[in-house]
Design a protein around this motif. Structure first.
Motif, PDB file in Angstrom:
ATOM      1  N   VAL A 109      26.480  -9.859   8.624  1.00 22.94           N
ATOM      2  CA  VAL A 109      26.236 -10.881   9.651  1.00 22.94           C
ATOM      3  C   VAL A 109      24.996 -10.576  10.471  1.00 22.94           C
ATOM      4  N   LEU A 110      24.841  -9.323  10.905  1.00 23.27           N
ATOM      5  CA  LEU A 110      23.695  -8.987  11.757  1.00 23.27           C
ATOM      6  C   LEU A 110      22.350  -9.326  11.106  1.00 23.27           C
ATOM      7  N   PRO A 111      22.141  -9.045   9.804  1.00 21.68           N
ATOM      8  CA  PRO A 111      20.856  -9.436   9.209  1.00 21.68           C
ATOM      9  C   PRO A 111      20.586 -10.940   9.285  1.00 21.68           C
ATOM     10  N   ILE A 112      21.645 -11.748   9.212  1.00 23.55           N
ATOM     11  CA  ILE A 112      21.471 -13.196   9.347  1.00 23.55           C
ATOM     12  C   ILE A 112      21.022 -13.536  10.765  1.00 23.55           C
ATOM     13  N   LEU A 113      21.651 -12.919  11.763  1.00 25.91           N
ATOM     14  CA  LEU A 113      21.245 -13.150  13.148  1.00 25.91           C
ATOM     15  C   LEU A 113      19.787 -12.737  13.370  1.00 25.91           C
ATOM     16  N   LEU A 114      19.384 -11.614  12.807  1.00 24.98           N
ATOM     17  CA  LEU A 114      18.004 -11.160  12.973  1.00 24.98           C
ATOM     18  C   LEU A 114      17.026 -12.116  12.300  1.00 24.98           C
ATOM     19  N   GLU A 115      17.417 -12.656  11.157  1.00 25.21           N
ATOM     20  CA  GLU A 115      16.564 -13.627  10.464  1.00 25.21           C
ATOM     21  C   GLU A 115      16.405 -14.903  11.283  1.00 25.21           C
ATOM     22  N   LEU A 116      17.483 -15.321  11.938  1.00 22.01           N
ATOM     23  CA  LEU A 116      17.469 -16.577  12.694  1.00 22.01           C
ATOM     24  C   LEU A 116      17.004 -16.397  14.138  1.00 22.01           C
ATOM     25  N   ALA A 117      16.836 -15.155  14.575  1.00 27.89           N
ATOM     26  CA  ALA A 117      16.516 -14.883  15.980  1.00 27.89           C
ATOM     27  C   ALA A 117      15.286 -15.633  16.481  1.00 27.89           C
ATOM     28  N   PRO A 118      14.157 -15.626  15.760  1.00 30.25           N
ATOM     29  CA  PRO A 118      12.986 -16.344  16.299  1.00 30.25           C
ATOM     30  C   PRO A 118      13.229 -17.847  16.449  1.00 30.25           C
ATOM     31  N   ARG A 119      13.971 -18.430  15.515  1.00 27.82           N
ATOM     32  CA  ARG A 119      14.196 -19.878  15.561  1.00 27.82           C
ATOM     33  C   ARG A 119      15.085 -20.275  16.732  1.00 27.82           C
ATOM     34  N   TYR A 120      16.074 -19.457  17.051  1.00 30.11           N
ATOM     35  CA  TYR A 120      17.043 -19.839  18.078  1.00 30.11           C
ATOM     36  C   TYR A 120      16.887 -19.052  19.381  1.00 30.11           C
TER      37      TYR A 120
END
Length: 288
Positions: free
Chosen positions: A144-155
């Motif tokens: 899950v954390l890698p997904i959050l890191l991937e989406l961090a700039p967008r959100y």
């Protein structure tokens, strides 16, 4: 650094009206500075209205991947939900299931779909995203954390709760539920060690230490007074579960919790006076 700063968080905002009322009261009349929103909770709309009426209350996303309902359409995430369309209730088997599902491209895509759906639902509220944490700390799951890191700039994810609490200190305070606390300590020590460098490389803020996990449901006045007296320099967070009564929606998952004592502790004049006397600055993640 000699300054002592403390984020005081209340989880499960939006889960039920009783929780919403408790969190707002703890913020308005006490020391609570932050909360995290369950975007699919039965009282999420009421929570958003209350948050808009209390702009100093920092609101983050409480990512729910167990013991709740998804934000994405069930037909798009069949590997993540049970037959009733809700997430499964037991955290450890659910975490193992997500790890197994993520071995396939389809499973990873469905997990990403749900994480992004919850971030998008939060963005749609118009509230500023103060931080991200997770129900049962599922946001630190290695899938899950890698997904959050991937989406961090967008959100706009700029801060994440990183549970790292000294087990020895927790056990000196309260040795009840020893087996659970030992298991939690081992699991989250490993997850924090794995997560910290990844969060740091992404430029995401974390507290130096986080309290409350081992005393979940029992962050009472005595606990907060002891915490304030011994709080080290740097940035700390303590999280809890205040509520104006037992919520039917959460009761099956919070057996033994003393929400009333937690709310009383957060609004206690003794705790507020001790915090001021210790020179502790109450902050939220956006201030960091």
């Amino acid at each position: 650094m000699t300054a002592r700063r403390l984020v005081v968080s209340g989880d499960d905002f939006g889960a039920a009206p009783e929780v919403n009322a408790g969190i707002v009261r703890a913020h308005r009349d006490g020391i609570l500075t932050a909360t995290s929103l369950m975007v699919t909770g039965e009282a999420a709309a009421d929570a958003v209205t209350l948050a808009r009426a209390h702009p100093r209350l920092a609101v983050g996303l409480h990512l729910v991947l167990a013991q709740g309902r998804p934000a994405a359409p069930v037909r798009e995430i069949p590997r993540l939900v049970a037959q009733d369309g809700a997430f499964r209730r037991t955290p450890v088997p659910t975490g193992i299931r997500y790890a197994w599902a993520s071995l396939s491209r389809t499973g990873r895509a469905q997990l990403r779909c749900e994480v992004e759906a919850q971030l998008a639902a939060f963005a749609a509220t118009g509230l500023r995203l103060a931080h991200v944490d997770g129900h049962l700390n599922m946001h630190l799951h290695p899938m899950v954390l890698p997904i959050l890191l991937e989406l961090a700039p967008r959100y706009g994810i700029r801060a994440v709760r990183l549970p790292r609490e000294d087990l020895g200190t927790a056990l000196r305070w309260d040795r009840r539920h020893l087996a659970r606390k030992l298991a939690e300590g081992l699991v989250f020590q490993a997850l924090a060690a794995w997560s910290a460098p990844r969060l740091r490389r992404a430029g995401i803020v974390t507290a130096d230490r986080v309290y409350g996990m081992h005393e979940t449901g029992h962050v009472d006045e005595a606990y907060l007074l002891a915490l304030v007296a011994a709080l080290p320099a740097g940035v700390s967070e303590v999280y809890c579960h205040p509520s104006e009564g037992v919520s039917p929606a959460l009761a099956p998952f919070q057996v033994g919790y003393d929400q009333a004592a937690e709310l009383s502790a957060l609004t206690s004049p003794r705790v507020r006076a001790a915090t001021r006397a210790a020179g502790i600055e109450l902050v939220s993640y956006p201030q960091l």
